[in-house]
Scaffold this motif. Structure first.
Motif, PDB file in Angstrom:
ATOM      1  N   PRO A   1       4.326  -0.679   9.024  1.00  0.00           N
ATOM      2  CA  PRO A   1       4.444   0.792   8.447  1.00  0.00           C
ATOM      3  C   PRO A   1       5.947   0.783   8.033  1.00  0.00           C
ATOM      4  O   PRO A   1       6.688   0.198   8.458  1.00  0.00           O
ATOM      5  CB  PRO A   1       4.241   1.554   9.909  1.00  0.00           C
ATOM      6  N   LEU A   2       5.989   1.409   6.849  1.00  0.00           N
ATOM      7  CA  LEU A   2       7.158   1.652   6.244  1.00  0.00           C
ATOM      8  C   LEU A   2       7.695   3.172   6.268  1.00  0.00           C
ATOM      9  O   LEU A   2       6.863   4.008   6.347  1.00  0.00           O
ATOM     10  CB  LEU A   2       6.848   1.289   4.589  1.00  0.00           C
TER      11      LEU A   2
ATOM     12  N   VAL B   1       9.087   3.760   0.988  1.00  0.00           N
ATOM     13  CA  VAL B   1       7.927   3.836   0.061  1.00  0.00           C
ATOM     14  C   VAL B   1       8.063   4.594  -1.117  1.00  0.00           C
ATOM     15  O   VAL B   1       7.771   4.031  -2.437  1.00  0.00           O
ATOM     16  CB  VAL B   1       6.675   4.760   0.788  1.00  0.00           C
ATOM     17  N   LEU B   2       8.940   5.585  -1.173  1.00  0.00           N
ATOM     18  CA  LEU B   2       9.603   6.115  -2.503  1.00  0.00           C
ATOM     19  C   LEU B   2       9.994   5.119  -3.549  1.00  0.00           C
ATOM     20  O   LEU B   2       9.949   5.026  -4.600  1.00  0.00           O
ATOM     21  CB  LEU B   2      10.660   7.199  -2.157  1.00  0.00           C
TER      22      LEU B   2
ATOM     23  N   ASP C   1       0.902  -1.097   0.044  1.00  0.00           N
ATOM     24  CA  ASP C   1      -0.141   0.085  -0.344  1.00  0.00           C
ATOM     25  C   ASP C   1       0.734   1.057   0.018  1.00  0.00           C
ATOM     26  O   ASP C   1       1.429   1.658   0.976  1.00  0.00           O
ATOM     27  CB  ASP C   1      -0.854  -0.202   1.124  1.00  0.00           C
ATOM     28  N   LEU C   2       1.243   1.771  -1.215  1.00  0.00           N
ATOM     29  CA  LEU C   2       2.124   2.860  -1.507  1.00  0.00           C
ATOM     30  C   LEU C   2       1.372   4.131  -0.733  1.00  0.00           C
ATOM     31  O   LEU C   2       1.936   5.052  -0.199  1.00  0.00           O
ATOM     32  CB  LEU C   2       2.250   3.009  -2.712  1.00  0.00           C
ATOM     33  N   GLN C   3       0.109   4.538  -0.858  1.00  0.00           N
ATOM     34  CA  GLN C   3      -0.751   5.711  -0.204  1.00  0.00           C
ATOM     35  C   GLN C   3      -0.596   5.471   1.142  1.00  0.00           C
ATOM     36  O   GLN C   3      -0.401   6.629   1.821  1.00  0.00           O
ATOM     37  CB  GLN C   3      -2.037   5.257  -0.956  1.00  0.00           C
ATOM     38  N   GLY C   4      -0.864   4.505   1.623  1.00  0.00           N
ATOM     39  CA  GLY C   4      -0.902   4.315   3.312  1.00  0.00           C
ATOM     40  C   GLY C   4       0.707   3.924   3.977  1.00  0.00           C
ATOM     41  O   GLY C   4       0.727   4.229   5.228  1.00  0.00           O
ATOM     42  N   GLY C   5       1.460   3.742   3.132  1.00  0.00           N
ATOM     43  CA  GLY C   5       2.876   3.568   3.270  1.00  0.00           C
ATOM     44  C   GLY C   5       2.892   2.158   4.568  1.00  0.00           C
ATOM     45  O   GLY C   5       3.467   2.296   5.438  1.00  0.00           O
TER      46      GLY C   5
END
Length: 210
Positions: free
Chosen positions: A72-73, A78-79, A52-56
């Motif tokens: 969590p990232l 995430v980038l 989930d890139l939006q939520g990290g």
């Protein structure tokens, strides 16, 4: 620094041994293991829907002990995942159940192939083992993540006892004792181990049993 070394090891301007998408895939795979402390098997099983890139957030499903967890990232992680995903999606299936890290044919990367690539990186970059094993292992990236995390908590004055429960959950350990094992890799925390043993054994400050 790790990602720069991986890119250096995977790229050869004169004669590329690995296609560009595969280079980015391995760079991102090893970087994610180092940044999130994943097991290799967990990283290889990831699907597009798990990232989930939006939520990290990262969803790790049905792991070694048949548990799932959400991680969590960091924004930098995430980038990097987002950059890889853009390159990946231009060539492969984008359904949520599709593999995140893809092979040439669009399937999951094979563990044996990944191990071979890591071995080539060791030789090219001159990595040497600092532990009991003759050669660096991919799993050492997970160990380094855990040890460094505990070191940072100690440096910022966090309660190690409380922090170890967080780390146990994040790493997906079945027993908290497996997480405390990482303290043995930090000389500065050996006093913590000694104090815990004394409390367990019932020894007072003068070395006498209570």
């Amino acid at each position: 620094m790790l990602l720069q070394l991986l890119a250096q090891g995977l790229e050869d301007r004169k004669r590329p041994a690995i296609p560009s998408l595969t280079t980015v895939a391995y760079r991102t795979l090893f970087g994610l293991i180092a940044a999130a402390g994943l097991r290799l098997s967990e990283a290889l099983k990831l699907t597009l829907g798990d990232v989930d890139l939006q939520g990290g957030m990262l969803t790790v499903r049905q792991t070694k002990f048949h548990k799932s967890r959400c991680l969590p990232l960091h924004a930098s992680t995430v980038l990097e995942l987002g950059l890889y995903r853009q390159a990946r999606n231009r060539r492969h299936d984008v359904e949520e159940r599709a593999p995140f890290f893809v092979s040439y044919d669009g399937g999951h990367l094979a563990r044996r192939t990944v191990d071979n690539v890591f071995l080539r990186l060791q030789l090219r970059l001159g990595w040497r083992s600092r532990g009991d094993h003759p050669h660096p292992r991919i799993h050492d990236l997970r160990h380094t993540f855990a040890v460094r995390r505990v070191q940072l908590w100690r440096e910022t004055g966090q309660s190690i006892d409380h922090a170890m429960f967080w780390l146990c959950t994040y790493l997906g350990h079945a027993k908290i004792s497996d997480t405390y094992w990482y303290l043995s890799g930090i000389p500065e925390l050996m006093d913590t181990i000694g104090a815990r043993f004394e409390r367990f054994a019932g020894i007072d400050g003068q070395g006498a049993a209570r």
